[in-house]
Write a protein that holds these residues in place. Structure first.
Motif, PDB file in Angstrom:
ATOM      1  N   GLN A  28     -35.937 -17.308  -9.416  1.00  0.00           N
ATOM      2  CA  GLN A  28     -35.386 -18.645  -9.638  1.00  0.00           C
ATOM      3  C   GLN A  28     -34.534 -18.672 -10.903  1.00  0.00           C
ATOM      4  O   GLN A  28     -33.467 -19.285 -10.935  1.00  0.00           O
ATOM      5  N   ARG A  29     -35.011 -18.037 -11.939  1.00  0.00           N
ATOM      6  CA  ARG A  29     -34.291 -18.030 -13.214  1.00  0.00           C
ATOM      7  C   ARG A  29     -32.977 -17.282 -13.101  1.00  0.00           C
ATOM      8  O   ARG A  29     -31.940 -17.740 -13.585  1.00  0.00           O
ATOM      9  N   ILE A  30     -33.001 -16.118 -12.466  1.00  0.00           N
ATOM     10  CA  ILE A  30     -31.778 -15.327 -12.296  1.00  0.00           C
ATOM     11  C   ILE A  30     -30.793 -16.066 -11.398  1.00  0.00           C
ATOM     12  O   ILE A  30     -29.590 -16.096 -11.678  1.00  0.00           O
ATOM     13  N   TRP A  33     -29.093 -18.726 -13.379  1.00  0.00           N
ATOM     14  CA  TRP A  33     -28.112 -18.135 -14.286  1.00  0.00           C
ATOM     15  C   TRP A  33     -26.815 -17.826 -13.541  1.00  0.00           C
ATOM     16  O   TRP A  33     -25.719 -18.170 -14.007  1.00  0.00           O
ATOM     17  N   ALA A  34     -26.936 -17.218 -12.370  1.00  0.00           N
ATOM     18  CA  ALA A  34     -25.743 -16.908 -11.570  1.00  0.00           C
ATOM     19  C   ALA A  34     -24.996 -18.186 -11.190  1.00  0.00           C
ATOM     20  O   ALA A  34     -23.766 -18.255 -11.272  1.00  0.00           O
ATOM     21  N   GLU A  35     -25.733 -19.213 -10.773  1.00  0.00           N
ATOM     22  CA  GLU A  35     -25.103 -20.480 -10.396  1.00  0.00           C
ATOM     23  C   GLU A  35     -24.346 -21.101 -11.571  1.00  0.00           C
ATOM     24  O   GLU A  35     -23.248 -21.630 -11.389  1.00  0.00           O
ATOM     25  N   ILE A  69     -25.121 -14.801 -21.770  1.00  0.00           N
ATOM     26  CA  ILE A  69     -26.445 -15.273 -22.191  1.00  0.00           C
ATOM     27  C   ILE A  69     -26.335 -16.679 -22.786  1.00  0.00           C
ATOM     28  O   ILE A  69     -27.199 -17.523 -22.567  1.00  0.00           O
ATOM     29  N   THR A  70     -25.248 -16.949 -23.515  1.00  0.00           N
ATOM     30  CA  THR A  70     -25.028 -18.282 -24.069  1.00  0.00           C
ATOM     31  C   THR A  70     -24.917 -19.323 -22.959  1.00  0.00           C
ATOM     32  O   THR A  70     -25.437 -20.433 -23.085  1.00  0.00           O
ATOM     33  N   VAL A  71     -24.254 -18.968 -21.857  1.00  0.00           N
ATOM     34  CA  VAL A  71     -24.147 -19.879 -20.713  1.00  0.00           C
ATOM     35  C   VAL A  71     -25.544 -20.259 -20.231  1.00  0.00           C
ATOM     36  O   VAL A  71     -25.832 -21.425 -19.965  1.00  0.00           O
ATOM     37  N   ALA A  72     -26.426 -19.281 -20.142  1.00  0.00           N
ATOM     38  CA  ALA A  72     -27.809 -19.555 -19.729  1.00  0.00           C
ATOM     39  C   ALA A  72     -28.517 -20.443 -20.747  1.00  0.00           C
ATOM     40  O   ALA A  72     -29.169 -21.424 -20.382  1.00  0.00           O
ATOM     41  N   LEU A  78     -32.995 -24.152 -17.997  1.00  0.00           N
ATOM     42  CA  LEU A  78     -33.483 -22.837 -18.410  1.00  0.00           C
ATOM     43  C   LEU A  78     -34.214 -22.920 -19.745  1.00  0.00           C
ATOM     44  O   LEU A  78     -35.241 -22.257 -19.930  1.00  0.00           O
ATOM     45  N   ARG A  79     -33.721 -23.744 -20.660  1.00  0.00           N
ATOM     46  CA  ARG A  79     -34.434 -23.911 -21.939  1.00  0.00           C
ATOM     47  C   ARG A  79     -35.799 -24.549 -21.711  1.00  0.00           C
ATOM     48  O   ARG A  79     -36.796 -24.116 -22.285  1.00  0.00           O
ATOM     49  N   ALA A  80     -35.858 -25.572 -20.865  1.00  0.00           N
ATOM     50  CA  ALA A  80     -37.146 -26.216 -20.571  1.00  0.00           C
ATOM     51  C   ALA A  80     -38.100 -25.245 -19.881  1.00  0.00           C
ATOM     52  O   ALA A  80     -39.318 -25.355 -20.016  1.00  0.00           O
ATOM     53  N   SER A  81     -37.545 -24.274 -19.170  1.00  0.00           N
ATOM     54  CA  SER A  81     -38.363 -23.276 -18.475  1.00  0.00           C
ATOM     55  C   SER A  81     -38.797 -22.134 -19.389  1.00  0.00           C
ATOM     56  O   SER A  81     -39.534 -21.252 -18.959  1.00  0.00           O
ATOM     57  N   GLY A  82     -38.321 -22.148 -20.651  1.00  0.00           N
ATOM     58  CA  GLY A  82     -38.821 -21.175 -21.620  1.00  0.00           C
ATOM     59  C   GLY A  82     -37.809 -20.292 -22.307  1.00  0.00           C
ATOM     60  O   GLY A  82     -38.191 -19.465 -23.140  1.00  0.00           O
ATOM     61  N   LEU A  83     -36.517 -20.426 -22.022  1.00  0.00           N
ATOM     62  CA  LEU A  83     -35.505 -19.618 -22.707  1.00  0.00           C
ATOM     63  C   LEU A  83     -35.342 -20.149 -24.126  1.00  0.00           C
ATOM     64  O   LEU A  83     -34.983 -21.304 -24.327  1.00  0.00           O
TER      65      LEU A  83
END
Length: 144
Positions: A28-30, A33-35, A69-72, A78-83
């Protein structure tokens, strides 16, 4: 387990039934990121330089403003999910990638100093287990 009403839970937690579910799996995370990269396919992103040559401590802290990585990291989901940051080491941990996998996505030895976001998205999608050809086809089909 203590059962509580929604009203009781709202008094001790921030509950928003309209909020998107957190991304709990690597896939899901990857995919997210691609999206994100595909949302602006011609965006020029900054590559990280020589990640394969850095000692492990420097590699973990490596970052570049405007990188894939900055885009992510700019994504609230993604931040709420732990990045926690846009460093190489944090992306490696959060997305569950090996050094060689992340190197393949972000290093300048593959793309030069900059890369297009759609190119990076194709590299990210390869981490989902598909072949290079399937990742390329997904990228082409997503952008008509």
């Amino acid at each position: 387990m203590k059962h509580q009403t929604l009203e009781e839970l709202q008094s001790i937690a921030d509950i928003n039934p309209m909020a998107p579910a957190l991304l709990t799996t690597k896939e899901q995370r990857i995919e997210r990121w691609a999206e994100l990269l595909e949302m602006n396919p011609s965006r020029c992103l900054t590559a990280l330089t020589g990640t394969e040559r850095l000692n492990s401590g420097l590699r973990e802290e490596a970052r570049a403003t405007g990188s894939p990585i900055t885009v992510a990291f700019d994504d609230p989901l993604l931040r709420a999910s732990g990045l926690r940051s846009d460093t190489y080491g944090e992306a490696k941990r959060f997305f569950g990638l090996s050094d060689w996998q992340l190197h393949d996505i972000v290093c300048s030895c593959h793309a030069g100093a900059t890369m297009r976001a759609d190119w990076a998205a194709g590299r990210v999608r390869r981490m989902l287990g598909g072949s290079k050809v399937l990742a390329w086809l997904r990228s082409i089909m997503a952008h008509g």
